[in-house]
Design a protein around this motif. Structure first.
Motif, PDB file in Angstrom:
ATOM      1  N   THR A 184     -16.622   9.457  -3.800  1.00 17.14           N
ATOM      2  CA  THR A 184     -15.916   8.760  -4.761  1.00 17.14           C
ATOM      3  C   THR A 184     -16.487   7.364  -4.580  1.00 17.14           C
ATOM      4  O   THR A 184     -16.998   6.763  -3.591  1.00 17.14           O
ATOM      5  N   GLY A 185     -15.962   6.613  -5.646  1.00 17.00           N
ATOM      6  CA  GLY A 185     -16.651   5.166  -5.886  1.00 17.00           C
ATOM      7  C   GLY A 185     -15.458   4.088  -5.723  1.00 17.00           C
ATOM      8  O   GLY A 185     -15.532   3.201  -6.156  1.00 17.00           O
ATOM      9  N   ALA A 186     -14.390   4.856  -5.194  1.00 13.43           N
ATOM     10  CA  ALA A 186     -13.057   3.658  -4.940  1.00 13.43           C
ATOM     11  C   ALA A 186     -13.600   2.463  -4.275  1.00 13.43           C
ATOM     12  O   ALA A 186     -14.366   2.780  -3.462  1.00 13.43           O
ATOM     13  N   ARG A 187     -13.030   1.422  -4.767  1.00 14.31           N
ATOM     14  CA  ARG A 187     -13.187   0.288  -3.758  1.00 14.31           C
ATOM     15  C   ARG A 187     -12.703   0.385  -2.182  1.00 14.31           C
ATOM     16  O   ARG A 187     -11.437   0.545  -2.259  1.00 14.31           O
ATOM     17  N   PRO A 188     -13.196   0.180  -1.179  1.00 19.94           N
ATOM     18  CA  PRO A 188     -12.869   0.276   0.012  1.00 19.94           C
ATOM     19  C   PRO A 188     -12.218  -1.123   0.326  1.00 19.94           C
ATOM     20  O   PRO A 188     -12.469  -2.313   0.039  1.00 19.94           O
ATOM     21  N   ALA A 189     -10.954  -1.008   0.838  1.00 24.99           N
ATOM     22  CA  ALA A 189      -9.932  -2.185   1.319  1.00 24.99           C
ATOM     23  C   ALA A 189     -10.513  -2.415   2.721  1.00 24.99           C
ATOM     24  O   ALA A 189     -10.693  -1.635   3.742  1.00 24.99           O
ATOM     25  N   LYS A 190     -10.409  -3.572   3.217  1.00 22.48           N
ATOM     26  CA  LYS A 190     -10.577  -3.860   4.522  1.00 22.48           C
ATOM     27  C   LYS A 190      -9.554  -3.521   5.320  1.00 22.48           C
ATOM     28  O   LYS A 190      -8.380  -3.388   5.237  1.00 22.48           O
ATOM     29  N   ALA A 191      -9.958  -2.323   6.550  1.00 23.10           N
ATOM     30  CA  ALA A 191      -8.984  -1.875   7.457  1.00 23.10           C
ATOM     31  C   ALA A 191      -8.000  -2.955   8.144  1.00 23.10           C
ATOM     32  O   ALA A 191      -8.729  -3.858   8.748  1.00 23.10           O
ATOM     33  N   THR A 192      -6.838  -2.702   8.271  1.00 20.71           N
ATOM     34  CA  THR A 192      -5.995  -3.620   9.020  1.00 20.71           C
ATOM     35  C   THR A 192      -5.252  -2.619   9.741  1.00 20.71           C
ATOM     36  O   THR A 192      -4.827  -1.205   9.672  1.00 20.71           O
ATOM     37  N   ARG A 193      -4.494  -3.097  10.904  1.00 14.84           N
ATOM     38  CA  ARG A 193      -3.624  -2.247  11.855  1.00 14.84           C
ATOM     39  C   ARG A 193      -2.166  -2.331  11.070  1.00 14.84           C
ATOM     40  O   ARG A 193      -1.526  -3.172  11.811  1.00 14.84           O
ATOM     41  N   ARG A 194      -2.133  -1.523  10.124  1.00 15.34           N
ATOM     42  CA  ARG A 194      -0.628  -1.695   9.276  1.00 15.34           C
ATOM     43  C   ARG A 194       0.128  -0.574   9.972  1.00 15.34           C
ATOM     44  O   ARG A 194      -0.467   0.669  10.208  1.00 15.34           O
ATOM     45  N   ARG A 195       1.414  -0.619  10.033  1.00 14.52           N
ATOM     46  CA  ARG A 195       2.280   0.461  10.257  1.00 14.52           C
ATOM     47  C   ARG A 195       3.496   0.532   9.483  1.00 14.52           C
ATOM     48  O   ARG A 195       3.882  -0.436   8.785  1.00 14.52           O
ATOM     49  N   GLY A 196       4.056   1.668   9.498  1.00 13.86           N
ATOM     50  CA  GLY A 196       5.426   1.805   8.834  1.00 13.86           C
ATOM     51  C   GLY A 196       5.418   0.990   7.178  1.00 13.86           C
ATOM     52  O   GLY A 196       4.754   1.782   6.720  1.00 13.86           O
ATOM     53  N   ALA A 197       6.464   0.377   7.110  1.00 17.53           N
ATOM     54  CA  ALA A 197       6.760   0.027   5.643  1.00 17.53           C
ATOM     55  C   ALA A 197       5.409  -0.803   5.206  1.00 17.53           C
ATOM     56  O   ALA A 197       5.109  -0.437   3.800  1.00 17.53           O
ATOM     57  N   ALA A 198       4.749  -1.373   5.860  1.00 22.34           N
ATOM     58  CA  ALA A 198       3.698  -2.223   5.376  1.00 22.34           C
ATOM     59  C   ALA A 198       2.625  -1.134   5.011  1.00 22.34           C
ATOM     60  O   ALA A 198       1.944  -1.303   4.017  1.00 22.34           O
ATOM     61  N   LEU A 199       2.356  -0.208   5.855  1.00 12.72           N
ATOM     62  CA  LEU A 199       1.184   0.727   5.361  1.00 12.72           C
ATOM     63  C   LEU A 199       1.659   1.492   4.208  1.00 12.72           C
ATOM     64  O   LEU A 199       0.929   1.719   3.347  1.00 12.72           O
ATOM     65  N   GLU A 200       2.929   2.009   4.358  1.00 15.95           N
ATOM     66  CA  GLU A 200       3.261   2.739   3.019  1.00 15.95           C
ATOM     67  C   GLU A 200       3.159   2.082   1.692  1.00 15.95           C
ATOM     68  O   GLU A 200       2.707   2.524   0.843  1.00 15.95           O
ATOM     69  N   ARG A 201       3.467   0.772   1.677  1.00 22.06           N
ATOM     70  CA  ARG A 201       3.387   0.055   0.592  1.00 22.06           C
ATOM     71  C   ARG A 201       1.957  -0.326   0.147  1.00 22.06           C
ATOM     72  O   ARG A 201       1.698  -0.089  -0.882  1.00 22.06           O
ATOM     73  N   ALA A 202       0.959  -0.449   1.094  1.00 23.11           N
ATOM     74  CA  ALA A 202      -0.382  -0.432   0.773  1.00 23.11           C
ATOM     75  C   ALA A 202      -1.024   0.766   0.371  1.00 23.11           C
ATOM     76  O   ALA A 202      -1.814   0.589  -0.799  1.00 23.11           O
ATOM     77  N   ILE A 203      -0.462   1.881   0.666  1.00 21.87           N
ATOM     78  CA  ILE A 203      -0.986   3.315   0.265  1.00 21.87           C
ATOM     79  C   ILE A 203      -0.380   3.361  -1.330  1.00 21.87           C
ATOM     80  O   ILE A 203      -1.084   3.709  -2.306  1.00 21.87           O
ATOM     81  N   LEU A 204       0.961   3.158  -1.652  1.00 23.18           N
ATOM     82  CA  LEU A 204       1.518   3.278  -2.768  1.00 23.18           C
ATOM     83  C   LEU A 204       0.962   2.338  -3.754  1.00 23.18           C
ATOM     84  O   LEU A 204       0.758   2.678  -5.002  1.00 23.18           O
ATOM     85  N   GLN A 205       0.596   1.217  -3.504  1.00 24.93           N
ATOM     86  CA  GLN A 205      -0.071   0.183  -4.298  1.00 24.93           C
ATOM     87  C   GLN A 205      -1.461   0.603  -4.733  1.00 24.93           C
ATOM     88  O   GLN A 205      -1.832   0.563  -5.880  1.00 24.93           O
ATOM     89  N   ALA A 206      -2.324   1.133  -3.606  1.00 26.75           N
ATOM     90  CA  ALA A 206      -3.664   1.746  -4.039  1.00 26.75           C
ATOM     91  C   ALA A 206      -3.428   2.862  -4.946  1.00 26.75           C
ATOM     92  O   ALA A 206      -4.173   2.877  -5.720  1.00 26.75           O
ATOM     93  N   THR A 207      -2.345   3.548  -4.664  1.00 31.54           N
ATOM     94  CA  THR A 207      -2.270   4.893  -5.415  1.00 31.54           C
ATOM     95  C   THR A 207      -1.977   4.515  -7.247  1.00 31.54           C
ATOM     96  O   THR A 207      -2.422   5.080  -7.968  1.00 31.54           O
ATOM     97  N   ALA A 208      -1.091   3.457  -7.263  1.00 31.35           N
ATOM     98  CA  ALA A 208      -0.739   3.145  -8.732  1.00 31.35           C
ATOM     99  C   ALA A 208      -1.892   2.333  -9.187  1.00 31.35           C
ATOM    100  O   ALA A 208      -2.198   2.515 -10.419  1.00 31.35           O
ATOM    101  N   GLU A 209      -2.805   1.588  -8.643  1.00 29.06           N
ATOM    102  CA  GLU A 209      -4.103   1.104  -9.098  1.00 29.06           C
ATOM    103  C   GLU A 209      -5.082   2.080  -9.335  1.00 29.06           C
ATOM    104  O   GLU A 209      -5.719   2.126 -10.455  1.00 29.06           O
ATOM    105  N   GLU A 210      -5.027   3.232  -8.785  1.00 25.16           N
ATOM    106  CA  GLU A 210      -6.135   4.366  -9.035  1.00 25.16           C
ATOM    107  C   GLU A 210      -5.363   5.176 -10.234  1.00 25.16           C
ATOM    108  O   GLU A 210      -6.004   5.522 -11.191  1.00 25.16           O
ATOM    109  N   LEU A 211      -4.146   5.139 -10.467  1.00 24.01           N
ATOM    110  CA  LEU A 211      -3.525   5.985 -11.336  1.00 24.01           C
ATOM    111  C   LEU A 211      -3.820   5.181 -12.892  1.00 24.01           C
ATOM    112  O   LEU A 211      -4.234   5.550 -13.779  1.00 24.01           O
TER     113      LEU A 211
END
Length: 209
Positions: A11-38
């Motif tokens: 796939t050609g999705a834009r890669p984001a810079k990897a960071t050491r996120r956990r818990g709520a911060a990580l989940e927010r990043a995943i959901l935001q990425a999903t929303a943008e993809e949708l």
């Protein structure tokens, strides 16, 4: 390995810079990425690989939280909805209130969020549980303001109390939704909204007088 896990290679999705996120911060990043993809590619093209690349994480991390792209998409859609309730129109006239509500709904349905909603409902035909979850998110916000404007109209003496029923209250909204889901409209002109209110909604709620 599931079909979801196999999808998305190359796939050609834009890669984001990897960071050491956990818990709520990580989940927010995943959901935001999903929303943008949708919004950008649609539910039919959504893959866990693209979401992982955009969020700067791995598919395994995503699958530990959401078992499928359908579950992930429903969670992301929830995050796209407004968090603050909108004021219900109160113009002192039922027709004006109904048109204001229907125009608001039309704006939402023709927006990127509305497009995502239609894609999810269409793409999850074989997943009734997820479709139910989406409908449960949408239904309360749709019914409440219409019941409110009917209650005010009853208090003003415009209509009879018999009109205060959820199926009656939401008939205009459901007709508008049909323009999108059945007729395939991407935007509904104001003239159609006027027709819905004047030719269907008002005659129905005034029938008991």
């Amino acid at each position: 390995m599931t079909a979801d896990q196999r999808s998305g290679a190359g796939t050609g999705a834009r890669p984001a810079k990897a960071t050491r996120r956990r818990g709520a911060a990580l989940e927010r990043a995943i959901l935001q990425a999903t929303a943008e993809e949708l919004v950008e590619t649609g539910y039919s093209n959504l893959t866990m690989d693209r979401v992982a690349a955009r969020a700067g994480t791995s598919k395994n991390v995503i699958y530990r939280r959401w078992p499928s792209r359908a579950a992930l998409s429903v969670a992301a859609y929830r995050q796209m909805l407004p968090t603050d309730p909108e004021d219900t129109p109160d113009t002192g006239d039922l027709r004006s209130d109904a048109l204001a509500l229907l125009n608001r709904a039309n704006d939402r349905l023709s927006s990127p969020v509305g497009k995502v909603l239609r894609q999810l409902l269409s793409g999850m035909q074989d997943d009734p549980e997820r479709r139910r979850e989406i409908r449960e998110e949408v239904a309360p916000a749709g019914v409440a303001p219409w019941l409110t404007i009917l209650s005010r109209a009853i208090a003003r003496g415009e209509i009879d109390v018999a009109a205060l029923a959820p199926r009656v209250a939401t008939v205009a909204l459901n007709l508008l939704r049909n323009e999108y889901s059945i007729s395939g409209a991407t935007a509904v002109p104001p003239t159609v909204l006027v027709e819905i209110v004047d030719q269907v909604f008002l005659p129905l709620v005034r029938a008991g007088r």
